[in-house]
Design a protein around this motif. Sequence first.
Motif, mmCIF file in Angstrom:
data_model
loop_
_atom_site.group_PDB
_atom_site.id
_atom_site.type_symbol
_atom_site.label_atom_id
_atom_site.label_comp_id
_atom_site.label_asym_id
_atom_site.label_seq_id
_atom_site.Cartn_x
_atom_site.Cartn_y
_atom_site.Cartn_z
ATOM 1 N N ASN A 31 32.842 30.373 33.443
ATOM 2 C CA ASN A 31 33.731 29.209 33.088
ATOM 3 C C ASN A 31 35.008 29.577 33.513
ATOM 4 O O ASN A 31 35.301 30.871 33.505
ATOM 5 C CB ASN A 31 33.568 29.279 31.609
ATOM 6 C CG ASN A 31 32.288 29.061 30.859
ATOM 7 O OD1 ASN A 31 31.610 28.069 31.180
ATOM 8 N ND2 ASN A 31 31.927 30.129 30.144
ATOM 9 N N TRP A 32 35.896 28.754 34.025
ATOM 10 C CA TRP A 32 37.104 29.077 34.521
ATOM 11 C C TRP A 32 38.077 29.867 33.481
ATOM 12 O O TRP A 32 38.644 30.764 34.124
ATOM 13 C CB TRP A 32 37.792 27.988 34.871
ATOM 14 C CG TRP A 32 38.462 26.937 33.922
ATOM 15 C CD1 TRP A 32 37.946 25.918 33.365
ATOM 16 C CD2 TRP A 32 39.632 26.870 32.916
ATOM 17 N NE1 TRP A 32 38.436 25.327 32.382
ATOM 18 C CE2 TRP A 32 39.739 25.873 32.297
ATOM 19 C CE3 TRP A 32 40.519 28.054 33.199
ATOM 20 C CZ2 TRP A 32 40.675 25.576 31.266
ATOM 21 C CZ3 TRP A 32 41.814 27.810 32.159
ATOM 22 C CH2 TRP A 32 41.667 26.653 31.383
ATOM 23 N N TRP A 33 37.918 29.811 32.209
ATOM 24 C CA TRP A 33 38.727 30.469 31.127
ATOM 25 C C TRP A 33 38.253 31.728 31.009
ATOM 26 O O TRP A 33 39.064 32.779 30.635
ATOM 27 C CB TRP A 33 38.816 29.584 29.933
ATOM 28 C CG TRP A 33 37.488 29.355 29.272
ATOM 29 C CD1 TRP A 33 36.760 30.315 28.787
ATOM 30 C CD2 TRP A 33 36.636 28.205 29.567
ATOM 31 N NE1 TRP A 33 35.549 29.880 28.110
ATOM 32 C CE2 TRP A 33 35.437 28.250 28.722
ATOM 33 C CE3 TRP A 33 36.847 27.040 30.286
ATOM 34 C CZ2 TRP A 33 34.539 27.533 28.592
ATOM 35 C CZ3 TRP A 33 35.724 26.028 30.247
ATOM 36 C CH2 TRP A 33 34.680 26.297 29.127
ATOM 37 N N ASP A 34 37.080 32.218 31.559
ATOM 38 C CA ASP A 34 36.344 33.474 31.492
ATOM 39 C C ASP A 34 37.146 34.450 32.386
ATOM 40 O O ASP A 34 37.199 35.429 31.971
ATOM 41 C CB ASP A 34 34.921 33.595 31.974
ATOM 42 C CG ASP A 34 33.950 32.721 30.844
ATOM 43 O OD1 ASP A 34 34.377 32.793 29.693
ATOM 44 O OD2 ASP A 34 33.100 32.212 31.584
ATOM 45 N N VAL A 35 37.666 33.962 33.469
ATOM 46 C CA VAL A 35 38.309 34.864 34.662
ATOM 47 C C VAL A 35 39.863 34.824 34.680
ATOM 48 O O VAL A 35 40.386 35.383 35.499
ATOM 49 C CB VAL A 35 37.583 34.739 35.856
ATOM 50 C CG1 VAL A 35 36.255 35.077 35.859
ATOM 51 C CG2 VAL A 35 37.652 33.218 36.433
ATOM 52 N N VAL A 36 40.346 34.007 33.772
ATOM 53 C CA VAL A 36 41.973 33.650 33.891
ATOM 54 C C VAL A 36 42.578 34.971 33.532
ATOM 55 O O VAL A 36 43.695 35.159 34.156
ATOM 56 C CB VAL A 36 42.551 32.517 33.194
ATOM 57 C CG1 VAL A 36 42.506 32.758 31.718
ATOM 58 C CG2 VAL A 36 43.728 31.957 33.492
ATOM 59 N N GLY A 37 42.116 35.580 32.846
ATOM 60 C CA GLY A 37 42.870 36.918 32.212
ATOM 61 C C GLY A 37 43.645 36.666 31.204
ATOM 62 O O GLY A 37 44.398 35.870 30.807
ATOM 63 N N ALA B 237 45.599 27.883 38.600
ATOM 64 C CA ALA B 237 44.530 27.460 39.609
ATOM 65 C C ALA B 237 44.421 28.897 40.539
ATOM 66 O O ALA B 237 43.211 29.212 40.926
ATOM 67 C CB ALA B 237 44.516 26.288 40.359
ATOM 68 N N ASP B 238 45.361 29.200 41.113
ATOM 69 C CA ASP B 238 45.452 30.269 42.059
ATOM 70 C C ASP B 238 45.063 31.850 41.305
ATOM 71 O O ASP B 238 44.359 32.524 41.988
ATOM 72 C CB ASP B 238 46.791 30.697 42.452
ATOM 73 C CG ASP B 238 47.254 29.511 43.433
ATOM 74 O OD1 ASP B 238 46.543 28.672 43.975
ATOM 75 O OD2 ASP B 238 48.502 29.389 43.769
ATOM 76 N N GLN B 239 45.383 31.890 40.050
ATOM 77 C CA GLN B 239 45.013 33.019 39.306
ATOM 78 C C GLN B 239 43.399 33.147 39.092
ATOM 79 O O GLN B 239 42.713 33.867 39.356
ATOM 80 C CB GLN B 239 45.856 33.391 38.078
ATOM 81 C CG GLN B 239 45.211 34.194 37.070
ATOM 82 C CD GLN B 239 45.649 35.629 37.186
ATOM 83 O OE1 GLN B 239 46.192 35.849 38.389
ATOM 84 N NE2 GLN B 239 45.060 36.315 36.486
ATOM 85 N N VAL B 240 42.752 31.874 38.571
ATOM 86 C CA VAL B 240 41.569 31.512 38.578
ATOM 87 C C VAL B 240 40.757 31.851 39.653
ATOM 88 O O VAL B 240 39.554 32.595 39.855
ATOM 89 C CB VAL B 240 41.239 30.362 37.690
ATOM 90 C CG1 VAL B 240 39.611 30.331 37.834
ATOM 91 C CG2 VAL B 240 41.841 30.327 36.406
ATOM 92 N N ALA B 241 41.166 31.193 40.848
ATOM 93 C CA ALA B 241 40.418 31.314 42.115
ATOM 94 C C ALA B 241 40.393 32.511 42.685
ATOM 95 O O ALA B 241 39.037 33.239 43.054
ATOM 96 C CB ALA B 241 41.196 30.521 43.375
ATOM 97 N N ARG B 242 41.367 33.528 42.549
ATOM 98 C CA ARG B 242 41.272 34.913 42.875
ATOM 99 C C ARG B 242 40.296 35.842 41.982
ATOM 100 O O ARG B 242 39.605 36.595 42.564
ATOM 101 C CB ARG B 242 42.907 35.625 42.649
ATOM 102 C CG ARG B 242 43.747 35.121 43.845
ATOM 103 C CD ARG B 242 44.949 35.940 43.820
ATOM 104 N NE ARG B 242 45.697 35.984 42.553
ATOM 105 C CZ ARG B 242 46.747 35.093 42.471
ATOM 106 N NH1 ARG B 242 46.966 34.441 43.363
ATOM 107 N NH2 ARG B 242 47.163 35.096 41.227
ATOM 108 N N GLN B 243 40.521 35.548 40.590
ATOM 109 C CA GLN B 243 39.554 36.298 39.739
ATOM 110 C C GLN B 243 38.175 36.096 39.965
ATOM 111 O O GLN B 243 37.328 36.648 39.682
ATOM 112 C CB GLN B 243 40.218 36.189 38.244
ATOM 113 C CG GLN B 243 41.717 36.689 38.159
ATOM 114 C CD GLN B 243 41.716 38.172 37.953
ATOM 115 O OE1 GLN B 243 41.852 38.815 39.070
ATOM 116 N NE2 GLN B 243 41.393 38.700 36.956
#
Length: 267
Positions: A153-159, A246-252
């Motif tokens: 899920n996108w929120w799993d990797v946002v940090g 979006a950039d943070q999530v995409a990288r992670q």
Amino acid sequence: MPDLPTLLWKEPALVLISNLAWPDLQPGSEDHVIVPVGALEPHGPHLPLGSDTMISDHFAHRLAHEIGGHVAPTLGYGVATPSQRLGGTFPGVISISGATFTAVVTEVLASLARHGYRRLVLVNSAIDNISFLCEAARDLTERSPGVRVMIVNWWDVVGEDFRDALARESGTARRDDHHAGMVESSLVMHISPHAVRTDRLPVDGAVERPRRISYHLYPQPADTATSSGIVYTAAGAGAELGERVADQVARQLADAVRREFAAPLPS
């Protein structure tokens, strides 16, 4: 300027399975296939019903661009979110049962595996899909040795540190920033700005304060409902913030996929 999916479709590294002719569908053992998974449901009066699907599509395309994977057609119908998370009962919940959803996902994954894909990534943006996606992945991997399925899920990797920093900068506590809140609204403003009704956001912080409960009650208690569907706060949302997220999530996300598929696949 064309939107991101339009640009990415032109990249040779990105292959949309639905655009291929059958002789061209020859996945190699190192190829990833990415399946965007969303839902169709209210996200306050300001966001489109397909917000979850838009977000999953966006990150699936960016992930494929980053790792050279293939993108499968989107699964745009999900499992219904309980009305208390939506702020009440509003038009637009078009869902399928958990049993049907699990069966559909299982059969889609099985088909992809049958055609030679061994590295499957499900990019999901609807919280109530998760347990059913896990059930489908367990079923497939038990029956198909050599296949690995990652559900993210996108929120799993946002940090955590990143989210904490956003909360400090914006003054919006994380407990007030969930479904259709500041971060999710910002993501959609960045991904599809023309689909957001910013004129429907509360003005000057004038928002309803429904009672929030962490468990589920049926029928929904009246004091947990709202007239607008905004349970949390979208104050401070903006496209610039959405681009940062979006950039943070995409990288992670790309880093997580590389890490989890670096180990040998099960045999």
